[in-house]
Design a protein around this motif. Structure first.
Motif, PDB file in Angstrom:
ATOM      1  N   GLY A  56       0.945  -1.214   0.282  1.00  0.00           N
ATOM      2  CA  GLY A  56      -0.359  -0.275   0.117  1.00  0.00           C
ATOM      3  C   GLY A  56       1.107   1.345   0.264  1.00  0.00           C
ATOM      4  O   GLY A  56       2.080   1.154  -0.151  1.00  0.00           O
ATOM      5  N   PRO A  57       0.686   2.584   0.370  1.00  0.00           N
ATOM      6  CA  PRO A  57       1.110   3.679  -0.038  1.00  0.00           C
ATOM      7  C   PRO A  57       1.812   4.274   0.759  1.00  0.00           C
ATOM      8  O   PRO A  57       3.436   4.161   1.215  1.00  0.00           O
ATOM      9  N   THR A  58       1.523   3.441   2.238  1.00  0.00           N
ATOM     10  CA  THR A  58       2.718   3.319   3.993  1.00  0.00           C
ATOM     11  C   THR A  58       3.833   2.724   3.405  1.00  0.00           C
ATOM     12  O   THR A  58       4.602   2.033   4.371  1.00  0.00           O
ATOM     13  N   GLY A  59       3.815   1.227   2.457  1.00  0.00           N
ATOM     14  CA  GLY A  59       4.700   0.124   2.317  1.00  0.00           C
ATOM     15  C   GLY A  59       4.287  -1.174   2.703  1.00  0.00           C
ATOM     16  O   GLY A  59       5.158  -2.387   3.337  1.00  0.00           O
ATOM     17  N   LYS A  60       2.833  -1.143   3.846  1.00  0.00           N
ATOM     18  CA  LYS A  60       2.955  -2.326   4.139  1.00  0.00           C
ATOM     19  C   LYS A  60       2.387  -3.235   3.895  1.00  0.00           C
ATOM     20  O   LYS A  60       2.005  -3.082   2.315  1.00  0.00           O
ATOM     21  N   VAL A  61       2.496  -4.624   3.460  1.00  0.00           N
ATOM     22  CA  VAL A  61       2.787  -5.213   2.894  1.00  0.00           C
ATOM     23  C   VAL A  61       1.058  -5.325   2.791  1.00  0.00           C
ATOM     24  O   VAL A  61       0.004  -6.010   3.778  1.00  0.00           O
ATOM     25  N   LEU A  62      -0.386  -5.384   1.513  1.00  0.00           N
ATOM     26  CA  LEU A  62      -1.771  -5.798   2.072  1.00  0.00           C
ATOM     27  C   LEU A  62      -2.467  -6.969   2.161  1.00  0.00           C
ATOM     28  O   LEU A  62      -2.893  -7.245   2.502  1.00  0.00           O
ATOM     29  N   TYR A  63      -1.254  -8.062   1.218  1.00  0.00           N
ATOM     30  CA  TYR A  63      -2.249  -9.604   1.995  1.00  0.00           C
ATOM     31  C   TYR A  63      -1.667 -10.530   1.938  1.00  0.00           C
ATOM     32  O   TYR A  63      -0.769 -11.355   1.278  1.00  0.00           O
ATOM     33  N   PRO A  64      -1.181 -10.103   3.395  1.00  0.00           N
ATOM     34  CA  PRO A  64       0.111 -11.448   3.723  1.00  0.00           C
ATOM     35  C   PRO A  64      -0.310 -12.863   3.693  1.00  0.00           C
ATOM     36  O   PRO A  64       0.260 -13.181   3.372  1.00  0.00           O
ATOM     37  N   TRP A  65      -1.445 -12.979   3.262  1.00  0.00           N
ATOM     38  CA  TRP A  65      -2.347 -14.213   4.161  1.00  0.00           C
ATOM     39  C   TRP A  65      -2.065 -14.724   2.724  1.00  0.00           C
ATOM     40  O   TRP A  65      -1.865 -15.871   2.253  1.00  0.00           O
ATOM     41  N   PHE A  66      -2.486 -13.871   1.291  1.00  0.00           N
ATOM     42  CA  PHE A  66      -2.023 -13.956  -0.018  1.00  0.00           C
ATOM     43  C   PHE A  66       0.223 -14.639  -0.290  1.00  0.00           C
ATOM     44  O   PHE A  66      -0.186 -15.954  -0.858  1.00  0.00           O
ATOM     45  N   MET A 116      -3.783 -10.818 -10.148  1.00  0.00           N
ATOM     46  CA  MET A 116      -3.593  -9.272  -9.548  1.00  0.00           C
ATOM     47  C   MET A 116      -3.613  -9.450  -8.026  1.00  0.00           C
ATOM     48  O   MET A 116      -2.765  -8.773  -7.875  1.00  0.00           O
ATOM     49  N   LEU A 117      -3.700 -10.393  -7.174  1.00  0.00           N
ATOM     50  CA  LEU A 117      -3.208  -9.931  -5.361  1.00  0.00           C
ATOM     51  C   LEU A 117      -1.948 -10.485  -5.520  1.00  0.00           C
ATOM     52  O   LEU A 117      -1.079 -10.746  -4.828  1.00  0.00           O
ATOM     53  N   ALA A 118      -0.939 -11.382  -6.757  1.00  0.00           N
ATOM     54  CA  ALA A 118       0.466 -11.745  -7.046  1.00  0.00           C
ATOM     55  C   ALA A 118       1.124 -10.387  -7.643  1.00  0.00           C
ATOM     56  O   ALA A 118       2.026 -10.204  -8.317  1.00  0.00           O
ATOM     57  N   GLY A 119       0.546  -9.331  -8.404  1.00  0.00           N
ATOM     58  CA  GLY A 119       0.835  -7.760  -8.048  1.00  0.00           C
ATOM     59  C   GLY A 119       0.697  -8.188  -9.761  1.00  0.00           C
ATOM     60  O   GLY A 119       1.342  -6.991 -10.084  1.00  0.00           O
ATOM     61  N   ALA A 120       0.268  -9.117 -10.643  1.00  0.00           N
ATOM     62  CA  ALA A 120       0.359  -8.957 -12.449  1.00  0.00           C
ATOM     63  C   ALA A 120      -0.936  -8.340 -12.399  1.00  0.00           C
ATOM     64  O   ALA A 120      -2.299  -9.359 -12.883  1.00  0.00           O
ATOM     65  N   ILE A 121      -0.825  -7.189 -13.015  1.00  0.00           N
ATOM     66  CA  ILE A 121      -2.050  -6.045 -13.289  1.00  0.00           C
ATOM     67  C   ILE A 121      -2.448  -7.112 -14.923  1.00  0.00           C
ATOM     68  O   ILE A 121      -3.796  -7.233 -14.458  1.00  0.00           O
ATOM     69  N   SER A 122      -1.334  -6.216 -15.762  1.00  0.00           N
ATOM     70  CA  SER A 122      -1.602  -7.184 -17.430  1.00  0.00           C
ATOM     71  C   SER A 122      -3.129  -6.817 -17.423  1.00  0.00           C
ATOM     72  O   SER A 122      -3.301  -5.704 -17.527  1.00  0.00           O
ATOM     73  N   VAL A 123      -3.386  -7.562 -18.406  1.00  0.00           N
ATOM     74  CA  VAL A 123      -5.332  -7.327 -18.733  1.00  0.00           C
ATOM     75  C   VAL A 123      -6.336  -8.254 -17.751  1.00  0.00           C
ATOM     76  O   VAL A 123      -6.820  -8.045 -17.698  1.00  0.00           O
ATOM     77  N   ASN A 124      -5.926  -8.224 -16.143  1.00  0.00           N
ATOM     78  CA  ASN A 124      -6.982  -8.961 -15.516  1.00  0.00           C
ATOM     79  C   ASN A 124      -7.786  -7.522 -15.191  1.00  0.00           C
ATOM     80  O   ASN A 124      -8.994  -8.437 -15.266  1.00  0.00           O
ATOM     81  N   PRO A 125      -8.037  -7.009 -14.670  1.00  0.00           N
ATOM     82  CA  PRO A 125      -9.267  -5.936 -14.946  1.00  0.00           C
ATOM     83  C   PRO A 125      -9.725  -5.908 -16.302  1.00  0.00           C
ATOM     84  O   PRO A 125     -11.311  -5.444 -15.768  1.00  0.00           O
ATOM     85  N   GLU A 126      -9.863  -6.209 -17.074  1.00  0.00           N
ATOM     86  CA  GLU A 126     -10.343  -6.097 -18.135  1.00  0.00           C
ATOM     87  C   GLU A 126     -11.150  -7.625 -18.493  1.00  0.00           C
ATOM     88  O   GLU A 126     -12.159  -7.163 -18.396  1.00  0.00           O
TER      89      GLU A 126
END
Length: 170
Positions: A56-66, A116-126
């Motif tokens: 996130g913006p503060t540098g905190k890991v957003l999805y530690p469970w993932f 997306m949770l892994a950080g690969a945005i690519s075509v996933n939102p579409e």
């Protein structure tokens, strides 16, 4: 909007076009991985997601469970690459032919969100955006496809037989 997506004939045509487009994209990606040996790509994705988790913006890991789940999966990346490759291919074929469409879209969404949770945005939102229309439309999204025959057959041969058995709940 939901009523239109679920009942309208024009919507079923539009949804078939969207479904086939997504199916071709999923199939091409899956076929490339199945025939090209994707274990290296999956290992790279998993390793990169663990080393560089989404923050996130503060540098905190957003999805530690993932990320801890990915750490547990990493030693088994070959099996995971097999599941990902064949999963993408089968999702694509299900969408192209309109066979078990809701299941195909569900598993497609699961893969898109995992990427997306892994950080690969690519075509996933579409893909997610378009897949939601298909999943909301339900059966109308696959009326122009094999589900026109498959779903009624499943309802009469599988669910009818299952519900006619005596159980402790009857």
């Amino acid at each position: 909007m939901v009523k239109f997506l679920r009942n309208n004939k024009v919507a079923s045509i539009i949804l078939a076009i969207i479904r086939i487009y997504l199916g071709i994209e999923w199939t091409l990606t899956g076929w490339e991985k199945v025939t090209g040996g994707a274990s290296g790509a999956v290992k790279g994705l998993l390793s990169n997601a663990i080393k560089n988790p989404v923050k996130g913006p503060t540098g905190k890991v957003l999805y530690p469970w993932f990320n801890s789940m990915l750490s547990a999966i990493l030693p088994h990346y070959r099996g995971m690459s097999y599941l990902v490759s064949w999963g993408e291919l089968l999702v694509g074929l299900g969408l192209i032919f309109g066979c078990l469409t809701t299941a195909a879209v569900f598993f497609g969404l699961m893969m898109n969100f995992s990427y997306m949770l892994a950080g690969a945005i690519s075509v996933n939102p579409e893909y997610i955006f378009l897949e939601y229309f298909i999943i909301i439309a339900g059966f109308n999204a696959s009326k122009i496809g094999l589900d026109y025959w498959v779903i009624p057959w499943i309802r009469t041969h599988i669910f009818k037989q299952h519900s006619s058995r005596n159980s402790i709940w009857d």
